[in-house]
Scaffold this active site. Structure first.
Site, mmCIF file in Angstrom:
data_model
loop_
_atom_site.group_PDB
_atom_site.id
_atom_site.type_symbol
_atom_site.label_atom_id
_atom_site.label_comp_id
_atom_site.label_asym_id
_atom_site.label_seq_id
_atom_site.Cartn_x
_atom_site.Cartn_y
_atom_site.Cartn_z
ATOM 1 N N ARG A 51 1.009 -1.244 -0.333
ATOM 2 C CA ARG A 51 0.000 0.066 -0.046
ATOM 3 C C ARG A 51 1.170 1.082 0.036
ATOM 4 O O ARG A 51 1.905 1.089 -0.208
ATOM 5 C CB ARG A 51 -1.317 -0.049 0.825
ATOM 6 C CG ARG A 51 -0.630 -0.604 2.574
ATOM 7 C CD ARG A 51 0.210 -0.106 3.187
ATOM 8 N NE ARG A 51 0.208 1.027 3.431
ATOM 9 C CZ ARG A 51 1.021 1.969 3.502
ATOM 10 N NH1 ARG A 51 2.005 1.479 4.087
ATOM 11 N NH2 ARG A 51 0.823 3.449 4.062
ATOM 12 N N GLY A 52 0.058 2.536 -0.334
ATOM 13 C CA GLY A 52 1.255 3.977 -0.324
ATOM 14 C C GLY A 52 1.166 3.964 -1.628
ATOM 15 O O GLY A 52 1.509 2.905 -2.711
ATOM 16 N N ALA A 53 0.482 5.495 -2.032
ATOM 17 C CA ALA A 53 0.811 6.156 -3.641
ATOM 18 C C ALA A 53 2.582 4.739 -4.059
ATOM 19 O O ALA A 53 1.992 4.057 -5.092
ATOM 20 C CB ALA A 53 0.524 6.599 -3.908
ATOM 21 N N ARG A 88 -6.592 -0.403 -6.922
ATOM 22 C CA ARG A 88 -7.431 0.837 -5.929
ATOM 23 C C ARG A 88 -7.835 2.121 -7.008
ATOM 24 O O ARG A 88 -6.952 2.559 -7.842
ATOM 25 C CB ARG A 88 -6.724 0.297 -5.097
ATOM 26 C CG ARG A 88 -6.515 -0.289 -4.020
ATOM 27 C CD ARG A 88 -5.928 0.071 -2.714
ATOM 28 N NE ARG A 88 -6.089 0.989 -2.008
ATOM 29 C CZ ARG A 88 -5.424 1.982 -0.844
ATOM 30 N NH1 ARG A 88 -4.549 1.312 -0.544
ATOM 31 N NH2 ARG A 88 -6.503 2.360 -0.582
ATOM 32 N N ASP A 240 -1.171 10.891 -1.827
ATOM 33 C CA ASP A 240 -2.637 9.537 -3.156
ATOM 34 C C ASP A 240 -2.113 10.554 -4.436
ATOM 35 O O ASP A 240 -2.058 9.953 -5.557
ATOM 36 C CB ASP A 240 -3.078 9.164 -2.562
ATOM 37 C CG ASP A 240 -2.498 7.664 -1.084
ATOM 38 O OD1 ASP A 240 -2.744 9.020 -0.294
ATOM 39 O OD2 ASP A 240 -2.440 7.207 -2.051
ATOM 40 N N ASN A 250 -5.241 12.247 0.025
ATOM 41 C CA ASN A 250 -4.525 11.962 0.868
ATOM 42 C C ASN A 250 -5.116 11.234 2.173
ATOM 43 O O ASN A 250 -6.224 11.059 1.898
ATOM 44 C CB ASN A 250 -3.020 12.506 2.254
ATOM 45 C CG ASN A 250 -2.020 11.919 3.088
ATOM 46 O OD1 ASN A 250 -1.866 10.988 1.928
ATOM 47 N ND2 ASN A 250 -1.887 11.428 3.628
ATOM 48 N N LYS A 251 -4.812 10.334 3.113
ATOM 49 C CA LYS A 251 -5.550 9.678 3.704
ATOM 50 C C LYS A 251 -6.387 10.085 4.703
ATOM 51 O O LYS A 251 -6.340 11.503 5.146
ATOM 52 C CB LYS A 251 -4.546 8.430 4.710
ATOM 53 C CG LYS A 251 -4.579 7.649 5.762
ATOM 54 C CD LYS A 251 -6.061 6.459 5.480
ATOM 55 C CE LYS A 251 -5.359 5.987 4.069
ATOM 56 N NZ LYS A 251 -6.562 5.131 3.682
HETATM 57 O O1 MRU Z 1 -4.501 3.481 1.665
HETATM 58 P P1 MRU Z 1 -2.560 3.616 2.304
HETATM 59 O O2 MRU Z 1 -2.391 2.949 3.072
HETATM 60 O O3 MRU Z 1 -2.326 3.408 1.144
HETATM 61 O O4 MRU Z 1 -2.803 5.015 2.315
HETATM 62 C C1 MRU Z 1 -1.663 5.414 2.177
HETATM 63 C C2 MRU Z 1 -1.460 7.046 2.100
HETATM 64 O O5 MRU Z 1 -2.398 7.874 2.368
HETATM 65 C C3 MRU Z 1 0.250 7.919 2.504
HETATM 66 O O6 MRU Z 1 -0.005 8.706 3.045
HETATM 67 C C4 MRU Z 1 0.326 8.071 0.821
HETATM 68 O O7 MRU Z 1 -0.132 7.250 0.031
HETATM 69 C C5 MRU Z 1 1.339 8.943 0.375
HETATM 70 S S1 MRU Z 1 1.956 7.458 0.598
HETATM 71 C C6 MRU Z 1 4.393 8.037 0.301
#
Ligand code: MRU
Length: 356
Positions: A51-53, A88, A240, A250-251
């Site tokens: 996970r994470g962009a 996603r 993201d 973002n989250k």
């Molecule tokens: O749902 P996730 O865990 O994939 O969400 C990740 C985030 O919101 C991060 O802050 C974002 O992807 C930046 S990662 C460098």
């Protein structure tokens, strides 16, 4: 970065298999998982084993490599690309990585296609590492400035996990923190727990511990009072999808932190590689916001007294729950964007100055 003293990346290719650290098992178990087919890659993204962009973008790129190994056929590749993009919805990096791969693969004959795909997937990873390192060096200047004035530990609040586990190495929001720590600047991180999946507690705090960086997990609603008490010097979060006008998706919960930071005159920075910039969408209302299963809210996993990992239900049986995974922070609440090319204002002008 390190786990138990050993250097890792979040994803790598070995013997025709893609290796990932299964992030659904952290922090209680460290498991390296093999992805052997494109469907394995799609599921790993959907289930958030990765996970994470930036990391889901890299996984999608390797997913196409796996698709070619599985069935070296153009129509299978096209379908795989579509499925990967759909795995996603919110992080733009998925589409960015798949489009980049498909562009380079177009017109390449079937004998050469695997080599070209593998090289490009590796290049996407190398580039991300390089971008994240530069984000760190650019963001370090802000932390240094605060430290030079304060002459005491710099307290940084972050949300979710925009750490190395969300990228290939270094992280985005954490990269300036790692660089400050390496330079001997005392830093302490307030890690928002980040309900419902607890990426802040399970991943950010975990990875900071492994690198010896002081941190404290806080419930998501605690940031405001810490800011009012002067216990937060700055916020750094990831993104993201960054719109060309500087709005940042973002989250979920990032927006509320930005509001609290504004009210308390605390600098609020967003760290991003250019791969998260969406130059097309102009209005943040058009960003697809992922809604995930309400089970992620109503059930929680942990370790019992015997050390066994268990999932338990925590909500009333009759209650409904809603699980929106992201929100948008308008550019007006953002002090600056920390990118691989430098720091800019969160605006079209700022971004266009850096990314001609
Ligand atoms: O749902 P996730 O865990 O994939 O969400 C990740 C985030 O919101 C991060 O802050 C974002 O992807 C930046 S990662 C460098």
């Amino acid at each position: 970065m390190k786990i138990e003293g050993k250097e890792y990346r979040t994803i790598w290719f070995e013997n025709n298999v893609v290796k990932i650290i299964d992030q659904t098992k952290l922090p209680h178990q460290f498991i390296i998982k093999d992805l052997k087919t494109v469907n394995d890659a799609i599921n790993a993204i959907k289930l958030m084993e990765v996970r994470g962009a930036p990391l889901i973008g890299a996984t999608a790129a390797y997913g196409l490599v796996l698709a070619i190994i599985e069935n070296n056929d153009q129509s299978f590749l096209n379908k795989s690309a579509e499925k990967l993009i759909g795995s996603r919805p919110t992080a733009i990096n998925l589409k960015w990585a798949v489009d980049r791969m498909m562009n380079i693969l177009s017109g390449i004959n079937s004998e050469k296609i695997l080599d070209v795909a593998l090289n490009e997937a590796k290049e996407i990873c190398e580039e991300d590492i390089n971008f994240c390192e530069n984000i760190g060096l650019n963001g370090l200047k802000i932390i240094e400035e605060i430290y030079n004035k304060k002459k005491d530990t710099v307290n940084i609040l972050t949300h979710c996990n925009a750490g190395w586990l969300a990228t290939i190495n270094w992280g985005t929001a954490t990269s300036p923190i790692y660089h400050a720590h390496k330079k001997g600047i005392p830093v302490h991180v307030w890690a928002d727990e980040t309900r419902p999946r607890n990426q802040g507690a399970n991943l950010t705090s975990y990875e900071l511990n492994e690198e010896g960086i002081k941190n404290t997990i806080i419930a998501d609603n605690t940031g405001g009072i810490l800011m009012q008490r002067g216990q937060v010097d700055m916020c750094i979060v990831g993104t993201d999808r960054t719109l060309s006008n500087g709005d940042v998706c973002n989250k979920v919960g990032t927006y509320l932190k930005a509001l609290a930071a504004k009210d308390n005159n605390i600098p609020f920075y967003v760290a991003l590689p250019s791969s998260t910039i969406d130059w097309k969408i102009k209005n943040s209302k058009d960003i697809p916001i992922e809604e995930r299963s309400s089970d992620e809210l109503s059930k929680i996993e942990g370790v019992d007294e015997d050390g066994k990992v268990k999932k338990v239900k925590i909500y009333p049986n009759k209650s409904k729950a809603m699980n929106l995974a992201f929100d948008v922070t308008p550019a007006k609440y953002i002090t600056g964007l920390i990118t691989e090319k430098g720091i800019c204002e969160a605006s079209e002008k700022g971004l266009k100055n850096l990314f001609k």
